[in-house]
Design an enzyme around this catalytic site. Structure first.
Site, PDB file in Angstrom:
ATOM      1  N   GLY A  13       4.489  -4.769  -3.440  1.00 45.80           N
ATOM      2  CA  GLY A  13       4.193  -4.831  -2.028  1.00 45.80           C
ATOM      3  C   GLY A  13       3.228  -3.576  -2.276  1.00 45.80           C
ATOM      4  O   GLY A  13       2.625  -2.779  -0.829  1.00 45.80           O
ATOM      5  N   THR A  15      -0.316  -3.522  -0.765  1.00 50.87           N
ATOM      6  CA  THR A  15      -1.560  -3.252   0.220  1.00 50.87           C
ATOM      7  C   THR A  15      -0.279  -2.439   1.614  1.00 50.87           C
ATOM      8  O   THR A  15      -0.784  -2.322   2.383  1.00 50.87           O
ATOM      9  CB  THR A  15      -1.412  -4.582   0.576  1.00 50.87           C
ATOM     10  OG1 THR A  15      -0.061  -5.616   1.248  1.00 50.87           O
ATOM     11  CG2 THR A  15      -2.380  -5.320  -0.440  1.00 50.87           C
ATOM     12  N   TYR A  17       1.613  -0.432   3.743  1.00 47.63           N
ATOM     13  CA  TYR A  17       0.983   1.211   4.380  1.00 47.63           C
ATOM     14  C   TYR A  17       1.910   2.858   3.972  1.00 47.63           C
ATOM     15  O   TYR A  17       1.026   3.716   3.099  1.00 47.63           O
ATOM     16  CB  TYR A  17       2.037   1.992   5.912  1.00 47.63           C
ATOM     17  CG  TYR A  17       1.789   3.083   6.131  1.00 47.63           C
ATOM     18  CD1 TYR A  17       0.465   3.366   6.064  1.00 47.63           C
ATOM     19  CD2 TYR A  17       3.331   3.407   6.590  1.00 47.63           C
ATOM     20  CE1 TYR A  17       0.939   4.897   6.438  1.00 47.63           C
ATOM     21  CE2 TYR A  17       3.352   4.658   7.079  1.00 47.63           C
ATOM     22  CZ  TYR A  17       1.934   4.929   7.182  1.00 47.63           C
ATOM     23  OH  TYR A  17       2.158   6.617   8.203  1.00 47.63           O
ATOM     24  N   ILE A  18       2.709   2.157   2.861  1.00 50.96           N
ATOM     25  CA  ILE A  18       3.511   3.115   2.139  1.00 50.96           C
ATOM     26  C   ILE A  18       2.949   2.641   0.417  1.00 50.96           C
ATOM     27  O   ILE A  18       2.925   4.031  -0.465  1.00 50.96           O
ATOM     28  CB  ILE A  18       5.142   2.488   2.234  1.00 50.96           C
ATOM     29  CG1 ILE A  18       5.193   3.689   3.689  1.00 50.96           C
ATOM     30  CG2 ILE A  18       5.248   4.589   1.232  1.00 50.96           C
ATOM     31  CD1 ILE A  18       5.507   4.690   4.114  1.00 50.96           C
ATOM     32  N   GLY A  19       3.261   1.705   0.099  1.00 53.46           N
ATOM     33  CA  GLY A  19       2.503   1.466  -0.829  1.00 53.46           C
ATOM     34  C   GLY A  19       1.343   1.656  -1.858  1.00 53.46           C
ATOM     35  O   GLY A  19       1.410   2.178  -3.131  1.00 53.46           O
ATOM     36  N   ARG A  38       0.274 -11.354  -3.689  1.00 52.60           N
ATOM     37  CA  ARG A  38       0.864 -12.893  -3.082  1.00 52.60           C
ATOM     38  C   ARG A  38      -1.145 -13.733  -3.341  1.00 52.60           C
ATOM     39  O   ARG A  38      -2.281 -12.763  -3.358  1.00 52.60           O
ATOM     40  CB  ARG A  38       0.633 -13.531  -2.308  1.00 52.60           C
ATOM     41  CG  ARG A  38       1.660 -12.740  -1.785  1.00 52.60           C
ATOM     42  CD  ARG A  38       3.202 -12.802  -0.543  1.00 52.60           C
ATOM     43  NE  ARG A  38       2.406 -12.098   0.666  1.00 52.60           N
ATOM     44  CZ  ARG A  38       2.542 -12.537   2.137  1.00 52.60           C
ATOM     45  NH1 ARG A  38       3.160 -13.349   1.827  1.00 52.60           N
ATOM     46  NH2 ARG A  38       2.344 -11.531   2.407  1.00 52.60           N
ATOM     47  N   LYS A  48      -8.193  -6.801   1.322  1.00 52.81           N
ATOM     48  CA  LYS A  48      -7.182  -6.386   0.368  1.00 52.81           C
ATOM     49  C   LYS A  48      -7.933  -6.929  -1.155  1.00 52.81           C
ATOM     50  O   LYS A  48      -7.103  -5.891  -2.482  1.00 52.81           O
ATOM     51  CB  LYS A  48      -5.789  -7.028   0.685  1.00 52.81           C
ATOM     52  CG  LYS A  48      -5.457  -6.504   2.445  1.00 52.81           C
ATOM     53  CD  LYS A  48      -3.714  -7.267   2.687  1.00 52.81           C
ATOM     54  CE  LYS A  48      -3.413  -6.759   4.036  1.00 52.81           C
ATOM     55  NZ  LYS A  48      -1.716  -7.740   3.938  1.00 52.81           N
ATOM     56  N   LYS A 139      18.637  -3.244   6.349  1.00 48.71           N
ATOM     57  CA  LYS A 139      18.198  -1.726   5.597  1.00 48.71           C
ATOM     58  C   LYS A 139      19.386  -1.435   4.771  1.00 48.71           C
ATOM     59  O   LYS A 139      19.938  -1.758   3.700  1.00 48.71           O
ATOM     60  CB  LYS A 139      17.424  -1.049   5.907  1.00 48.71           C
ATOM     61  CG  LYS A 139      15.911  -1.098   6.267  1.00 48.71           C
ATOM     62  CD  LYS A 139      15.219   0.205   6.186  1.00 48.71           C
ATOM     63  CE  LYS A 139      13.940  -0.357   6.780  1.00 48.71           C
ATOM     64  NZ  LYS A 139      12.999   0.981   6.723  1.00 48.71           N
TER      65      LYS A 139
HETATM   66  N1  LIG Z   1       9.046   6.270   8.259  1.00 48.93           N
HETATM   67  C1  LIG Z   1       7.619   5.813   9.373  1.00 48.93           C
HETATM   68  O1  LIG Z   1       7.337   6.970   9.941  1.00 48.93           O
HETATM   69  C2  LIG Z   1       8.110   4.804   7.957  1.00 48.93           C
HETATM   70  C3  LIG Z   1       6.316   3.721   8.781  1.00 48.93           C
HETATM   71  C4  LIG Z   1       6.214   3.018   8.717  1.00 48.93           C
HETATM   72  C5  LIG Z   1       7.090   2.192   7.419  1.00 48.93           C
HETATM   73  N2  LIG Z   1       7.688   3.200   7.214  1.00 48.93           N
HETATM   74  C6  LIG Z   1       9.281   1.669   6.305  1.00 48.93           C
HETATM   75  O2  LIG Z   1       8.568   2.049   4.926  1.00 48.93           O
HETATM   76  C7  LIG Z   1       8.662  -0.108   4.735  1.00 48.93           C
HETATM   77  C8  LIG Z   1       7.340  -0.065   3.843  1.00 48.93           C
HETATM   78  O3  LIG Z   1       6.408  -0.490   5.679  1.00 48.93           O
HETATM   79  P1  LIG Z   1       5.383  -0.245   6.099  1.00 48.93           P
HETATM   80  O4  LIG Z   1       5.315  -0.673   6.708  1.00 48.93           O
HETATM   81  O5  LIG Z   1       4.667   0.444   4.861  1.00 48.93           O
HETATM   82  O6  LIG Z   1       4.980  -1.993   4.972  1.00 48.93           O
HETATM   83  P2  LIG Z   1       3.439  -3.346   5.542  1.00 48.93           P
HETATM   84  O7  LIG Z   1       2.740  -2.285   6.095  1.00 48.93           O
HETATM   85  O8  LIG Z   1       3.821  -4.246   6.516  1.00 48.93           O
HETATM   86  O9  LIG Z   1       3.639  -4.115   4.506  1.00 48.93           O
HETATM   87  C9  LIG Z   1       4.457  -5.218   3.786  1.00 48.93           C
HETATM   88  C10 LIG Z   1       3.609  -5.378   2.777  1.00 48.93           C
HETATM   89  O10 LIG Z   1       4.729  -6.622   1.470  1.00 48.93           O
HETATM   90  C11 LIG Z   1       4.310  -7.749   1.111  1.00 48.93           C
HETATM   91  N3  LIG Z   1       4.897  -9.163   1.783  1.00 48.93           N
HETATM   92  C12 LIG Z   1       5.216  -9.292   2.585  1.00 48.93           C
HETATM   93  N4  LIG Z   1       5.198 -10.526   2.264  1.00 48.93           N
HETATM   94  C13 LIG Z   1       5.554 -10.713   0.820  1.00 48.93           C
HETATM   95  C14 LIG Z   1       6.121 -12.497  -0.126  1.00 48.93           C
HETATM   96  N5  LIG Z   1       6.689 -13.211   0.747  1.00 48.93           N
HETATM   97  N6  LIG Z   1       5.882 -12.566  -1.141  1.00 48.93           N
HETATM   98  C15 LIG Z   1       5.742 -10.368  -1.524  1.00 48.93           C
HETATM   99  N7  LIG Z   1       5.374  -9.422  -1.013  1.00 48.93           N
HETATM  100  C16 LIG Z   1       4.844 -10.050   0.583  1.00 48.93           C
HETATM  101  C17 LIG Z   1       2.716  -7.068   2.259  1.00 48.93           C
HETATM  102  O11 LIG Z   1       1.826  -7.994   0.828  1.00 48.93           O
HETATM  103  P3  LIG Z   1       0.622  -8.675   1.543  1.00 48.93           P
HETATM  104  O12 LIG Z   1      -1.067  -7.936   1.706  1.00 48.93           O
HETATM  105  O13 LIG Z   1       0.163  -9.935   0.718  1.00 48.93           O
HETATM  106  O14 LIG Z   1       0.925  -9.220   3.240  1.00 48.93           O
HETATM  107  C18 LIG Z   1       2.706  -5.883   1.805  1.00 48.93           C
HETATM  108  O15 LIG Z   1       1.933  -5.550   0.931  1.00 48.93           O
HETATM  109  C19 LIG Z   1       9.497  -0.214   5.404  1.00 48.93           C
HETATM  110  O16 LIG Z   1      11.680   0.003   4.895  1.00 48.93           O
HETATM  111  C20 LIG Z   1       9.286   0.777   6.957  1.00 48.93           C
HETATM  112  O17 LIG Z   1      10.686   0.454   7.458  1.00 48.93           O
HETATM  113  C21 LIG Z   1       8.122   3.796   7.258  1.00 48.93           C
END
Ligand SMILES: NC(=O)c1ccc[n+]([C@@H]2O[C@H](COP(=O)([O-])OP(=O)(O)OC[C@H]3O[C@@H](n4cnc5c(N)ncnc54)[C@H](OP(=O)(O)O)[C@@H]3O)[C@@H](O)[C@H]2O)c1
Length: 341
Positions: A13, A15, A17-19, A38, A48, A139
Site C-alpha cells: 500500500g 501509494t 496516504y500514509i504509505g 499492483r 501512481k 481493525k
Molecule cells: N488517523 C487519521 O487521520 C487517518 C487518516 C487517513 C487514513 N488513516 C488510516 O491509515 C490506514 C491507511 O489508509 P490510507 O487512507 O492511507 O489508505 P488509502 O489511501 O486508501 O490506500 C490504500 C492502499 O492499499 C492499496 N491496495 C488496495 N487494494 C489493494 C490490493 N488488492 N492489493 C494490494 N494493494 C492494494 C492501494 O494501492 P493502489 O494504488 O494499487 O490502489 C493503496 O496503496 C487506514 O487504516 C486508515 O484508517 C488514518
C-alpha cells in the site's frame, strides 16, 4: 564494533496516504525498502506509475503482487523481515481482507514484525458511533487474528493526521481554512485525559495536589511525517514488540478552540466561532449524505468525547513514542499550521 543490520521492510500500500510517508521514513533511516505494487495500478494510473518509478530510482525494490494473489504475497514476504499494511478504510473490504496478509505471513514463517493498517484510535478501547464503529471493529478483529496467529506485531495508534484535520481547522463539512467563520464540533473545549501524577502543580515534585488535579486535554493531532518516523523507528526496537505504539506528543494535545486561537494568532485575523451541539452532531450522523456520517462519528469521538486521549496508557500493552524516542524533534500543531498559511 557491532554492526546492526537494519530490517528489510515491505510496504503493502505504498501509494496510500500514509504509505507515502512510511516509505520516505524507511529510506531515510537506511532500511532496505520493498513495495508490493499492483500491475493494474501501474497500467491504469499514470500518476501512481510515475511515483512508483521515482521510488524505484530512490532505491525501493518494487515487487508486483496483489492482496488477492496469495502466491505473490508469500513470495514478497519471504524476501523481507518486516511487513507494513496500509489497506485503506474506503472501502472497508480491504481492511478486513488484511487477514490474507496474516495467512501469507504465517506461511512464509520469517517475519519479525507486522504492522497492520491502523494509524488512528486504539481500536481495542475506542467508544465510537456507527458508521465508524464497524470499520474500527474490523481493525480490532485483525488485531485479534494477528495475536491468535502468534505473529510478532506493533500496532500504531497515532490519533488524528494533521493534513486532513488541520487544513480545515477541524471542520467536518467545509474544506480548507475558513475565511470568516469556523464551525466547531462541540463546545471546542473537550475534556480529555486525567492522568494522575503526570502533571505537576507548582510544587515541582509530586504532591497531593498534583495527584488530584484533573488535567484537561482534548484531541491529539500529529504530522504524518512524525507518525511515519516513529513507526519505522519501532521496527527494530524490542520495546515495541507486541505492543501498541501510541503517538501522543505533549504539544499536540489541543482543544479545537486552541487550534482556532493558534490560527488567529498566526494570521492576525479573528474568526466567528459557530458551535455545533452534540445533539446536532448526532442528527448529522443520522441524516447526512455519505461519507459525512463517518467523519461526523470520528469528530464526535474526538472532539466531544476526547477518545484520542481519555485514557492512561496501560504499560503492559502500550508504549508512547515521544518517551521512547525523545531525540526526535516532532512538529507541534502550532508549527504544522504554518503550512496552511
Ligand atoms: N488517523 C487519521 O487521520 C487517518 C487518516 C487517513 C487514513 N488513516 C488510516 O491509515 C490506514 C491507511 O489508509 P490510507 O487512507 O492511507 O489508505 P488509502 O489511501 O486508501 O490506500 C490504500 C492502499 O492499499 C492499496 N491496495 C488496495 N487494494 C489493494 C490490493 N488488492 N492489493 C494490494 N494493494 C492494494 C492501494 O494501492 P493502489 O494504488 O494499487 O490502489 C493503496 O496503496 C487506514 O487504516 C486508515 O484508517 C488514518
Amino acid at each position: 564494533m557491532e554492526v546492526i543490520n537494519k530490517s528489510k521492510i515491505l510496504i503493502i500500500g505504498v501509494t496510500s496516504y500514509i504509505g507515502r510517508y512510511l516509505v520516505e521514513a524507511s529510506l531515510s533511516m537506511g532500511h532496505p525498502t520493498f513495495a508490493l505494487v499492483r500491475e493494474t495500478t501501474m497500467a491504469n494510473h499514470p500518476d501512481k506509475a510515475r511515483y512508483i518509478q521515482d521510488l524505484k530510482e530512490s532505491g525501493v525494490t518494487i515487487l508486483f503482487g496483489d492482496l488477492y494473489d496469495h502466491e505473490s504475497l508469500v513470495k514478497a514476504i519471504k524476501q523481507v523481515d518486516v511487513v507494513f499494511s496500509l489497506m485503506g478504510h474506503h472501502p472497508d473490504k480491504q481492511l478486513g481482507d488484511q487477514i490474507k496478509i496474516v495467512s501469507a505471513i504465517r506461511e512464509a514463517g520469517n517475519i519479525k514484525r507486522y504492522f497492520p493498517s491502523e494509524y488512528g484510535f486504539d481500536v481495542d478501547k475506542v467508544q465510537i458511533l456507527e458508521p465508524a464503529k464497524s470499520t474500527l471493529a474490523i481493525k480490532a478483529r485483525v488485531r485479534e487474528e494477528i495475536r491468535m496467529a502468534g505473529i510478532p506485531f506493533t500496532f500504531i495508534s497515532s490519533n488524528l493526521c494533521s493534513t486532513y484535520f488541520l487544513s480545515r481547522l477541524g471542520q467536518v463539512e467545509s474544506m480548507g481554512i475558513p475565511d470568516e467563520k469556523v464551525i466547531i464540533v462541540g463546545n471546542g473545549n473537550t475534556k480529555g485525559i486525567y492522568e494522575h501524577g503526570k502533571y505537576m502543580c507548582l510544587c515541582f515534585s509530586f504532591c497531593v495536589l498534583c495527584f488530584s488535579i484533573p488535567y484537561f486535554l482534548a484531541v491529539i493531532i500529529n504530522s504524518e511525517k512524525d507518525i511515519a518516523i516513529y513507526a519505522i523507528r519501532a521496527v527494530d526496537d524490542p520495546r515495541t514488540l507486541n505492543k501498541v505504539l501510541y503517538v501522543r506528543p505533549a504539544s499536540n494535545h489541543c482543544t479545537l478552540n486552541e487550534i482556532v486561537s493558534f490560527w488567529e494568532k498566526k494570521t492576525g485575523k479573528s474568526l466567528d466561532r459557530i458551535y455545533v451541539s452534540e445533539e446536532e452532531v448526532l442528527k448529522k450522523i443520522q441524516s447526512s449524505l455519505e461519507p459525512l456520517p463517518f467523519f461526523y462519528a470520528i469528530a464526535h469521538a474526538c472532539f466531544i468525547k476526547g477518545e484520542t486521549c481519555n485514557f492512561k496508557i496501560d504499560e503492559s500493552v502500550g508504549v508512547e513514542a515521544t518517551e521512547l524516542y525523545p531525540d526526535h524533534k516532532y512538529t507541534s500543531v502550532y508549527e504544522i499550521l504554518n503550512q496552511f498559511i
